[in-house]
Design an enzyme around this catalytic site. Structure first.
Site, PDB file in Angstrom:
ATOM      1  N   GLU A  58      -2.387 -47.946  41.865  1.00 57.47           N
ATOM      2  CA  GLU A  58      -2.844 -47.215  43.058  1.00 57.47           C
ATOM      3  C   GLU A  58      -4.115 -47.830  43.649  1.00 57.47           C
ATOM      4  O   GLU A  58      -4.544 -47.428  44.727  1.00 57.47           O
ATOM      5  CB  GLU A  58      -3.065 -45.733  42.714  1.00 57.47           C
ATOM      6  N   ARG A  99      -5.471 -47.397  22.427  1.00 57.75           N
ATOM      7  CA  ARG A  99      -6.434 -47.032  23.468  1.00 57.75           C
ATOM      8  C   ARG A  99      -7.592 -48.027  23.523  1.00 57.75           C
ATOM      9  O   ARG A  99      -8.005 -48.574  22.510  1.00 57.75           O
ATOM     10  CB  ARG A  99      -6.990 -45.628  23.215  1.00 57.75           C
ATOM     11  N   ILE A 117      -8.706 -51.021  33.677  1.00 52.20           N
ATOM     12  CA  ILE A 117      -9.959 -50.282  33.456  1.00 52.20           C
ATOM     13  C   ILE A 117      -9.855 -49.584  32.106  1.00 52.20           C
ATOM     14  O   ILE A 117      -9.087 -48.634  31.957  1.00 52.20           O
ATOM     15  CB  ILE A 117     -10.187 -49.242  34.571  1.00 52.20           C
ATOM     16  N   ARG A 118     -10.580 -50.080  31.128  1.00 46.64           N
ATOM     17  CA  ARG A 118     -10.498 -49.545  29.756  1.00 46.64           C
ATOM     18  C   ARG A 118      -9.028 -49.317  29.363  1.00 46.64           C
ATOM     19  O   ARG A 118      -8.623 -48.245  28.929  1.00 46.64           O
ATOM     20  CB  ARG A 118     -11.318 -48.255  29.619  1.00 46.64           C
ATOM     21  N   GLY A 141      -7.036 -42.094  33.847  1.00 47.94           N
ATOM     22  CA  GLY A 141      -8.192 -41.205  33.721  1.00 47.94           C
ATOM     23  C   GLY A 141      -8.627 -41.272  32.275  1.00 47.94           C
ATOM     24  O   GLY A 141      -8.745 -42.360  31.711  1.00 47.94           O
ATOM     25  N   GLU A 142      -8.815 -40.142  31.659  1.00 45.96           N
ATOM     26  CA  GLU A 142      -9.166 -40.099  30.240  1.00 45.96           C
ATOM     27  C   GLU A 142      -8.048 -39.332  29.538  1.00 45.96           C
ATOM     28  O   GLU A 142      -7.852 -38.146  29.802  1.00 45.96           O
ATOM     29  CB  GLU A 142     -10.523 -39.402  30.093  1.00 45.96           C
ATOM     30  N   SER A 143      -7.335 -40.015  28.659  1.00 41.82           N
ATOM     31  CA  SER A 143      -6.142 -39.379  28.081  1.00 41.82           C
ATOM     32  C   SER A 143      -6.490 -38.133  27.270  1.00 41.82           C
ATOM     33  O   SER A 143      -5.692 -37.200  27.205  1.00 41.82           O
ATOM     34  CB  SER A 143      -5.337 -40.375  27.251  1.00 41.82           C
ATOM     35  N   CYS A 188      -1.890 -46.289  32.926  1.00 41.36           N
ATOM     36  CA  CYS A 188      -3.074 -46.360  32.057  1.00 41.36           C
ATOM     37  C   CYS A 188      -3.155 -45.141  31.132  1.00 41.36           C
ATOM     38  O   CYS A 188      -2.342 -45.031  30.231  1.00 41.36           O
ATOM     39  CB  CYS A 188      -4.327 -46.574  32.899  1.00 41.36           C
ATOM     40  N   HIS A 203      -3.797 -50.102  36.993  1.00 44.69           N
ATOM     41  CA  HIS A 203      -3.890 -49.049  38.021  1.00 44.69           C
ATOM     42  C   HIS A 203      -3.229 -49.517  39.316  1.00 44.69           C
ATOM     43  O   HIS A 203      -3.907 -50.090  40.173  1.00 44.69           O
ATOM     44  CB  HIS A 203      -5.363 -48.721  38.287  1.00 44.69           C
TER      45      HIS A 203
HETATM   46  N1  GLN Z   1      -9.403 -45.534  28.156  1.00 43.99           N
HETATM   47  C1  GLN Z   1      -8.724 -44.423  28.728  1.00 43.99           C
HETATM   48  C2  GLN Z   1      -8.031 -43.592  27.643  1.00 43.99           C
HETATM   49  O1  GLN Z   1      -7.885 -44.012  26.562  1.00 43.99           O
HETATM   50  C3  GLN Z   1      -7.703 -44.853  29.774  1.00 43.99           C
HETATM   51  C4  GLN Z   1      -8.412 -45.508  30.926  1.00 43.99           C
HETATM   52  C5  GLN Z   1      -7.710 -45.401  32.237  1.00 43.99           C
HETATM   53  O2  GLN Z   1      -6.805 -44.610  32.437  1.00 43.99           O
HETATM   54  N2  GLN Z   1      -8.208 -46.183  33.167  1.00 43.99           N
HETATM   55  O3  GLN Z   1      -7.633 -42.510  27.904  1.00 43.99           O
END
Ligand code: GLN
Length: 213
Positions: free
Chosen positions: A188, A120, A150-151, A61-63, A93, A186
């Site tokens: 999942e 990150r 993903i990112r 997600g977004e940390s 992630c 990921h």
């Molecule tokens: N870029 C996100 C972060 O730094 C992590 C991305 C992800 O969990 N898919 O939190």
């Protein structure tokens, strides 16, 4: 005779209860993968949800968002205590970033449960998301596993207790330290449940007094 205290249990060994941190991310997909591996899933939002779990997943997600949520819900110390008592933990992630000892590139407060540093967004932005197989030089159990990035972060400067289980382009993408697993992809999002199954194997390993803290 005193009434037996009712408590939430971790299930039996055949069907352990595994928590998925439900602040943000692919919670449903992680729960589905865990069910496919024979575990019973439970959403975790407050410290009481950790009681009796065999293992815990911190999703992607977004940390920054997840880190704030951990703080707001009073989960930072309870999750540390869970892991230090031997509870198995998987961070995927953003979850891997949160497990790390520290992070770089807009650092977020981390749990410090894994002796690596997380960089990150190390592969670029959302458009730089990609799918790649684990390198042939990964541990045999992981070779060829399809990894969705993903990112994604990179995990750098691993301490001596950290084993690299799988790499992509020679970068660690799945690492383990004791009962703690982290992947930068990921798991999942594919039908391959090997990472979730590995978490359950770690959880089943029984009491471990004195494991790395
Ligand atoms: N870029 C996100 C972060 O730094 C992590 C991305 C992800 O969990 N898919 O939190």
């Amino acid at each position: 005779m005193a009434a037996k205290r009712k408590r939430r249990t971790g299930g039996d060994r055949a069907r352990p209860v595994v928590g998925v941190l439900a602040i943000q991310g692919d919670v449903e997909k992680h729960l589905a993968a865990l069910e496919r591996c024979g575990a019973s899933g439970r959403r975790v939002l407050v410290p009481a949800d950790l009681v009796g779990l065999s293992a815990l997943v911190l999703p992607g997600g977004e940390s920054t968002t997840i880190s704030k949520g951990l703080d707001r819900h009073g989960l930072v110390e309870p999750i540390r205590a869970f892991a230090k008592a031997g509870g198995a933990v998987l961070g995927t992630c953003a979850g891997a970033i949160l497990l790390a000892r520290s992070s770089r590139n807009h650092p977020v407060p981390t749990l410090g449960l894994l002796d690596v540093e997380a960089l990150r967004n190390a592969y670029g932005t959302q458009v730089d998301s990609f799918v790649a197989p684990a390198d042939a030089s990964s541990r045999p159990a992981w070779r060829g596993m399809e990894c969705v990035f993903i990112r994604a972060p990179r995990l750098v400067d691993p301490g001596r207790g950290v084993e690299v289980l799988a790499t992509v382009d020679s970068e660690p993408v799945l690492v383990r330290q004791g009962r703690r697993l982290a992947c930068t992809f990921h798991p999942e999002l594919t039908d391959d449940v090997r990472v979730h199954a590995a978490l359950l194997e770690l959880a089943k390993a029984g009491p471990i007094g004195g494991m790395d803290g």
